[in-house]
Design a protein around this motif. Structure first.
Motif, PDB file in Angstrom:
ATOM      1  N   CYS A 152       0.808  -1.167   0.087  1.00 36.91           N
ATOM      2  CA  CYS A 152       0.152  -0.014   0.027  1.00 36.91           C
ATOM      3  C   CYS A 152       0.901   1.244   0.025  1.00 36.91           C
ATOM      4  O   CYS A 152       0.526   2.127  -0.837  1.00 36.91           O
ATOM      5  CB  CYS A 152      -0.839   0.151   1.205  1.00 36.91           C
ATOM      6  SG  CYS A 152      -2.009   1.466   1.359  1.00 36.91           S
ATOM      7  N   VAL A 153       1.851   1.258   0.796  1.00 38.51           N
ATOM      8  CA  VAL A 153       2.818   2.392   0.776  1.00 38.51           C
ATOM      9  C   VAL A 153       3.313   2.496  -0.522  1.00 38.51           C
ATOM     10  O   VAL A 153       3.699   3.655  -1.149  1.00 38.51           O
ATOM     11  CB  VAL A 153       4.195   1.984   1.748  1.00 38.51           C
ATOM     12  CG1 VAL A 153       5.056   3.290   1.614  1.00 38.51           C
ATOM     13  CG2 VAL A 153       3.493   2.179   3.189  1.00 38.51           C
ATOM     14  N   LEU A 154       3.912   1.463  -1.276  1.00 36.12           N
ATOM     15  CA  LEU A 154       4.491   1.667  -2.453  1.00 36.12           C
ATOM     16  C   LEU A 154       3.617   2.066  -3.467  1.00 36.12           C
ATOM     17  O   LEU A 154       3.788   3.164  -4.416  1.00 36.12           O
ATOM     18  CB  LEU A 154       4.931   0.259  -2.997  1.00 36.12           C
ATOM     19  CG  LEU A 154       6.491  -0.324  -2.530  1.00 36.12           C
ATOM     20  CD1 LEU A 154       6.654  -1.560  -3.131  1.00 36.12           C
ATOM     21  CD2 LEU A 154       7.411   0.753  -2.883  1.00 36.12           C
ATOM     22  N   THR A 155       2.346   1.450  -3.653  1.00 36.91           N
ATOM     23  CA  THR A 155       1.369   2.037  -4.460  1.00 36.91           C
ATOM     24  C   THR A 155       0.878   3.350  -4.366  1.00 36.91           C
ATOM     25  O   THR A 155       0.658   4.044  -5.395  1.00 36.91           O
ATOM     26  CB  THR A 155       0.369   0.960  -4.713  1.00 36.91           C
ATOM     27  OG1 THR A 155      -0.328   0.924  -3.573  1.00 36.91           O
ATOM     28  CG2 THR A 155       0.878  -0.434  -5.255  1.00 36.91           C
ATOM     29  N   SER A 156       0.541   3.660  -3.194  1.00 43.05           N
ATOM     30  CA  SER A 156       0.122   5.074  -2.927  1.00 43.05           C
ATOM     31  C   SER A 156       0.980   6.290  -3.035  1.00 43.05           C
ATOM     32  O   SER A 156       0.876   7.274  -3.047  1.00 43.05           O
ATOM     33  CB  SER A 156      -0.797   5.106  -1.774  1.00 43.05           C
ATOM     34  OG  SER A 156      -0.014   4.759  -0.591  1.00 43.05           O
ATOM     35  N   GLU A 157       2.239   6.071  -2.663  1.00 42.94           N
ATOM     36  CA  GLU A 157       3.161   6.963  -2.214  1.00 42.94           C
ATOM     37  C   GLU A 157       4.590   6.951  -3.162  1.00 42.94           C
ATOM     38  O   GLU A 157       5.128   8.074  -3.025  1.00 42.94           O
ATOM     39  CB  GLU A 157       3.552   6.933  -0.804  1.00 42.94           C
ATOM     40  CG  GLU A 157       2.467   7.120   0.282  1.00 42.94           C
ATOM     41  CD  GLU A 157       1.778   8.573   0.332  1.00 42.94           C
ATOM     42  OE1 GLU A 157       2.402   9.538  -0.403  1.00 42.94           O
ATOM     43  OE2 GLU A 157       0.619   8.649   0.725  1.00 42.94           O
ATOM     44  N   ILE A 158       4.923   5.894  -3.604  1.00 48.94           N
ATOM     45  CA  ILE A 158       6.146   5.816  -4.164  1.00 48.94           C
ATOM     46  C   ILE A 158       6.025   5.669  -5.918  1.00 48.94           C
ATOM     47  O   ILE A 158       6.889   6.386  -6.505  1.00 48.94           O
ATOM     48  CB  ILE A 158       7.164   4.558  -3.790  1.00 48.94           C
ATOM     49  CG1 ILE A 158       7.080   4.606  -2.365  1.00 48.94           C
ATOM     50  CG2 ILE A 158       8.339   4.287  -4.489  1.00 48.94           C
ATOM     51  CD1 ILE A 158       7.875   5.734  -1.712  1.00 48.94           C
ATOM     52  N   VAL A 159       5.460   4.724  -6.320  1.00 47.57           N
ATOM     53  CA  VAL A 159       5.072   4.323  -7.667  1.00 47.57           C
ATOM     54  C   VAL A 159       3.942   5.027  -8.179  1.00 47.57           C
ATOM     55  O   VAL A 159       3.446   4.764  -9.463  1.00 47.57           O
ATOM     56  CB  VAL A 159       5.237   3.161  -8.176  1.00 47.57           C
ATOM     57  CG1 VAL A 159       6.641   2.486  -7.666  1.00 47.57           C
ATOM     58  CG2 VAL A 159       4.205   2.186  -7.304  1.00 47.57           C
ATOM     59  N   CYS A 160       3.492   5.909  -7.736  1.00 45.19           N
ATOM     60  CA  CYS A 160       2.238   6.603  -8.220  1.00 45.19           C
ATOM     61  C   CYS A 160       2.478   7.763  -9.355  1.00 45.19           C
ATOM     62  O   CYS A 160       3.753   8.330  -9.068  1.00 45.19           O
ATOM     63  CB  CYS A 160       1.260   7.416  -7.122  1.00 45.19           C
ATOM     64  SG  CYS A 160       2.379   8.578  -5.917  1.00 45.19           S
ATOM     65  N   PRO A 161       1.493   8.147 -10.044  1.00 43.28           N
ATOM     66  CA  PRO A 161       1.853   9.133 -11.272  1.00 43.28           C
ATOM     67  C   PRO A 161       2.484  10.385 -10.595  1.00 43.28           C
ATOM     68  O   PRO A 161       3.241  11.262 -11.100  1.00 43.28           O
ATOM     69  CB  PRO A 161       0.642   9.228 -11.857  1.00 43.28           C
ATOM     70  CG  PRO A 161      -0.017   8.014 -11.681  1.00 43.28           C
ATOM     71  CD  PRO A 161       0.281   7.530 -10.367  1.00 43.28           C
ATOM     72  N   SER A 162       1.823  11.143  -9.295  1.00 46.74           N
ATOM     73  CA  SER A 162       1.999  12.388  -9.125  1.00 46.74           C
ATOM     74  C   SER A 162       3.739  12.230  -8.436  1.00 46.74           C
ATOM     75  O   SER A 162       4.401  13.204  -8.796  1.00 46.74           O
ATOM     76  CB  SER A 162       1.170  12.653  -7.629  1.00 46.74           C
ATOM     77  OG  SER A 162       1.230  11.623  -6.769  1.00 46.74           O
ATOM     78  N   HIS A 196      10.648  14.221 -11.568  1.00 48.64           N
ATOM     79  CA  HIS A 196      11.041  14.556 -13.027  1.00 48.64           C
ATOM     80  C   HIS A 196      12.452  15.323 -13.269  1.00 48.64           C
ATOM     81  O   HIS A 196      13.212  14.865 -13.838  1.00 48.64           O
ATOM     82  CB  HIS A 196      10.106  15.240 -14.005  1.00 48.64           C
ATOM     83  CG  HIS A 196      10.315  15.634 -15.444  1.00 48.64           C
ATOM     84  ND1 HIS A 196      10.975  16.783 -15.626  1.00 48.64           N
ATOM     85  CD2 HIS A 196      10.512  14.951 -16.544  1.00 48.64           C
ATOM     86  CE1 HIS A 196      11.209  16.844 -16.880  1.00 48.64           C
ATOM     87  NE2 HIS A 196      10.967  15.872 -17.443  1.00 48.64           N
ATOM     88  N   ASP A 197      12.676  16.379 -12.581  1.00 51.77           N
ATOM     89  CA  ASP A 197      13.451  17.469 -12.566  1.00 51.77           C
ATOM     90  C   ASP A 197      14.740  16.722 -12.156  1.00 51.77           C
ATOM     91  O   ASP A 197      16.063  16.726 -12.561  1.00 51.77           O
ATOM     92  CB  ASP A 197      13.518  18.424 -11.685  1.00 51.77           C
ATOM     93  CG  ASP A 197      12.557  19.411 -12.585  1.00 51.77           C
ATOM     94  OD1 ASP A 197      12.120  19.205 -13.594  1.00 51.77           O
ATOM     95  OD2 ASP A 197      11.927  20.484 -11.925  1.00 51.77           O
ATOM     96  N   LYS A 198      14.859  15.557 -11.081  1.00 51.79           N
ATOM     97  CA  LYS A 198      16.152  14.781 -10.694  1.00 51.79           C
ATOM     98  C   LYS A 198      16.297  13.966 -11.745  1.00 51.79           C
ATOM     99  O   LYS A 198      17.752  13.788 -12.090  1.00 51.79           O
ATOM    100  CB  LYS A 198      15.602  14.071  -9.333  1.00 51.79           C
ATOM    101  CG  LYS A 198      15.531  15.128  -8.056  1.00 51.79           C
ATOM    102  CD  LYS A 198      15.070  14.227  -6.901  1.00 51.79           C
ATOM    103  CE  LYS A 198      14.637  15.049  -5.783  1.00 51.79           C
ATOM    104  NZ  LYS A 198      15.786  15.791  -5.203  1.00 51.79           N
TER     105      LYS A 198
END
Length: 331
Positions: free
Chosen positions: A145-155, A161-163
């Motif tokens: 849940c942590v991964l899908t909602s906070e790490i690999v989500c589109p936002s 992107h800049d990094k």
């Protein structure tokens, strides 16, 4: 299931002698002690007849081939897209038929959701406190849940992107410097690609390209070389063949040297990661750091419904290492 590593010859001889002794003891016990009949009637796929206790390990080791090649040979002999090979107390079911693979991975995915439990996966995941290697259960659901909602989500992808773009620019500059500013110098593409992977994931997770002093030409320093080498060594060892994964009573003897290699690679990663994470954790808890700038900050600042930290520092370290391994594997 990765079964690519082969055993050193001297260790193989010792291991084969131990296995032979175990089989002899088992046969004596089987003869003297009456056994209950098994109530399991589910048929297994075709495969070689296993030995008592050790399964098909002796013939695999005596074949002189890497484990995966021997298993492919078993599939060829059976003339089927599925086989059953018993290694110790574990039934290994290799599949080459696409239709059977779809049955396992799609229609029966819940039954096969967990990854194998191995010495390497337990070590790298810090006791299965992560999302990638943890067995199916409450801990896996929490970290997933942590991964899908906070790490690999589109936002998050857009936020970072800049990094990523900065590391792409650094890659171009570094290759230009290696080529001698257009003079036709040789460039080791493998070296450049590996370290580009390391740079990108370090920037996303830790917010830095370097663990040590930065280099003017954009290349990796000694600590970064050590870090990337340890990451790729860990990926190679993660699900490689290890005899103690199939015969747990051999754990600690390290007959094939696998356990030592795993511990060495993990020690290099944790030494570099833990010092960085411990300091970042301290700064957040003391109030010195207030702005979320990278994925490590995201993991540390997550809160549950009661406003308490969602993850412990051990879970943060395990998940950060997960992202590093998977990121380099995918890139």
């Amino acid at each position: 299931l990765g079964l690519g590593a082969s055993l050193p010859s001297s260790s193989s001889i010792v291991l084969q002698l131990i296995l032979l002794m175990v089989v002899l003891v088992f046969l004596v016990v089987q003869t003297l002690v009456p056994q209950r009949k098994s109530t399991c009637t589910a048929p297994l796929p075709p495969g070689p007849t296993p030995w008592p206790v050790v399964g098909n390990l002796p013939e695999m080791l005596l074949s002189g081939k890497p484990a995966f090649q021997w298993i492919h040979h078993v599939l060829e002999r059976t003339g089927s897209g599925i086989a059953c090979v018993k290694l110790g107390g574990v039934h290994v079911i290799p599949i080459t038929c696409p239709n059977i693979a779809c049955e396992v991975l799609k229609r029966q995915d819940t039954n096969f959701a967990s990854r194998p439990l191995t010495f390497a996966s337990e070590t790298f995941s810090r006791g299965y406190t992560d999302a990638i290697m943890a067995p199916y259960g409450d801990q896996w659901r929490k970290m997933r849940c942590v991964l899908t909602s906070e790490i690999v989500c589109p936002s998050r992808h857009k936020w970072l992107h800049d990094k990523r773009a900065d590391e792409a620019n650094n890659l171009t500059s570094y290759v230009y410097n290696l080529a001698g500013a257009g003079s036709g110098g040789a460039v080791d593409v493998r070296h450049v690609a590996r370290h580009y992977c390391g740079n990108v994931v370090r920037r996303l997770v830790f917010g830095t390209r370097y663990f040590g002093e930065p280099r003017r030409d954009g290349g990796p320093g000694p600590l970064e070389v050590q870090h990337v080498d340890a990451v790729f060594a860990s990926l190679g060892l993660l699900y490689a063949f290890c005899v103690s994964d199939y015969l747990p009573w051999l754990l600690g003897l390290d007959l094939d040297g696998h356990e030592e290699m795993v511990m060495e690679a993990n020690e290099k990663l944790t030494r570099l990661h833990d010092a960085f994470i411990d300091e970042r954790w301290r700064r957040w808890k003391s109030g010195e750091r207030r702005e979320v700038e990278d994925l490590l900050d995201v993991l540390i600042t997550l809160e549950d419904a009661e406003g308490k930290p969602e993850l412990t520092i051990k879970e943060v370290k395990a998940q950060a290492q997960d992202i590093m391994l998977v990121g380099c594997d995918r890139l």
